[in-house]
Design an enzyme around this catalytic site. Structure first.
Site, PDB file in Angstrom:
ATOM      1  N   ASN A 211       0.860  -1.180   0.000  1.00  0.00           N
ATOM      2  CA  ASN A 211       0.000   0.000   0.000  1.00  0.00           C
ATOM      3  C   ASN A 211       0.898   1.232   0.000  1.00  0.00           C
ATOM      4  O   ASN A 211       1.489   1.585   1.007  1.00  0.00           O
ATOM      5  CB  ASN A 211      -0.915   0.001   1.225  1.00  0.00           C
ATOM      6  N   TRP A 212       1.003   1.875  -1.170  1.00  0.00           N
ATOM      7  CA  TRP A 212       1.921   3.002  -1.317  1.00  0.00           C
ATOM      8  C   TRP A 212       1.404   4.284  -0.685  1.00  0.00           C
ATOM      9  O   TRP A 212       2.158   5.226  -0.493  1.00  0.00           O
ATOM     10  CB  TRP A 212       2.184   3.258  -2.800  1.00  0.00           C
ATOM     11  N   LYS A 213       0.124   4.364  -0.432  1.00  0.00           N
ATOM     12  CA  LYS A 213      -0.478   5.586   0.108  1.00  0.00           C
ATOM     13  C   LYS A 213      -0.243   6.739  -0.888  1.00  0.00           C
ATOM     14  O   LYS A 213      -0.281   6.513  -2.097  1.00  0.00           O
ATOM     15  CB  LYS A 213       0.039   5.866   1.511  1.00  0.00           C
TER      16      LYS A 213
ATOM     17  N   HIS B 152      -9.256   1.922   5.440  1.00  0.00           N
ATOM     18  CA  HIS B 152      -7.933   2.033   6.055  1.00  0.00           C
ATOM     19  C   HIS B 152      -7.993   3.038   7.207  1.00  0.00           C
ATOM     20  O   HIS B 152      -8.752   4.006   7.168  1.00  0.00           O
ATOM     21  CB  HIS B 152      -6.907   2.481   5.011  1.00  0.00           C
TER      22      HIS B 152
ATOM     23  N   SER C 255       3.595  -2.246  10.068  1.00  0.00           N
ATOM     24  CA  SER C 255       5.047  -2.352  10.185  1.00  0.00           C
ATOM     25  C   SER C 255       5.554  -3.750   9.833  1.00  0.00           C
ATOM     26  O   SER C 255       6.367  -4.335  10.552  1.00  0.00           O
ATOM     27  CB  SER C 255       5.495  -1.937  11.595  1.00  0.00           C
TER      28      SER C 255
ATOM     29  N   GLY D 148       3.114  -1.456   4.223  1.00  0.00           N
ATOM     30  CA  GLY D 148       3.149  -0.019   4.004  1.00  0.00           C
ATOM     31  C   GLY D 148       4.490   0.457   3.500  1.00  0.00           C
ATOM     32  O   GLY D 148       4.879   0.218   2.356  1.00  0.00           O
TER      33      GLY D 148
END
Length: 250
Positions: free
Chosen positions: A9-11, A95, A214, A235
């Protein structure tokens, strides 16, 4: 058999050019999709170019969010129908950052889940470690995950089996402090028990549950070895192609 999934999930990171370069670097070094699904969730601008770059590879490209309407006067939102038409078949919903920064409620997320399913998108529904108790009809007390009760409300058995759930304890997201494998397993087990209470053990045994928070090259193997953890939502460690490949090929 639940097929494991590793999803990055690159955000709100990477330009379109950076995203395409990343896909080209990793796409030929992934496990077969029959053994493990590999996916990347990226900002909306990059999705269509990434789909083109990933063509012919096991890599799936995912949206990080969508709206609960297919079209209309909703400036700035992303249509689930348009996502599917563009070759996007997965979407992350609920999210913790959407809940915290944009004040998304379980009611809204439930609408989004239904809209995604109606457009043949597979929702990855995120929940945290907010737990609760309820008394079942047999008067036995069961631990349940309240958030999941609300997010998958009114779905049929067939629909809920198409949902992937990601357990992400709030204190572990972006902090560098991951849940240890036993803590992560407990959270995923409680989610599966909640689904079992709602839909029965057969559905619960078929649904895929990921751990997020994490995830690193050092802990992914131990997390994936747990019986109720079917994969990881990664992440910051997914932003570097070499690190992402190490996690994917753990």
């Amino acid at each position: 058999m639940r097929v494991p999934m590793i999803a990055g999930n690159w955000k709100m990171n990477k330009t379109v050019a950076e995203a395409v370069a990343f896909v080209k670097q990793v796409k030929d070094q992934l496990p077969p999709a029959s053994q493990q699904e590999t996916a990347l969730a990226a900002p909306t601008l990059a999705l269509v170019p990434m789909v083109s770059a990933a063509a012919g590879s096991p890599l799936k490209v995912m949206a990080e969010n969508c709206y609960y309407k297919d079209s209309g006067a909703f400036t700035g939102e992303t249509s689930p129908r348009a996502l599917y038409a563009a070759g996007i078949h997965h979407v992350i919903l609920g999210h913790s950052e959407r809940r915290n920064y944009f004040h998304e409620t379980d009611e809204l997320i439930n609408k989004k889940v239904k809209a995604a399913l109606a457009n043949d998108l597979c929702p990855i529904v995120c929940c945290d470690d907010t737990m609760g108790r309820r008394i079942a009809y047999d008067q036995k007390i069961h631990w349940v995950v309240n958030r999941i009760l609300a997010d998958v409300k009114d779905l049929s058995e067939d629909e809920v089996e198409k949902v992937t759930i990601a357990y992400e304890p709030n204190w572990a997201i972006g902090t560098g402090q991951s849940a240890d494998p036993d803590q992560a397993e407990e959270g995923c087990y409680l989610i599966r028990q909640t689904i079992s209470d709602m839909y029965g053990s057969k559905v619960a045994n078929n649904i895929r549950i990921l751990y997020g928070g994490s995830v690193t090259t050092k802990n992914v193997g131990a997390l994936m070895a747990q019986p109720d953890i079917d994969g990881a939502l990664v992440g910051v460690a997914s932003l570097d192609p070499k690190t992402f490949l190490q996690i994917v090929n753990h």
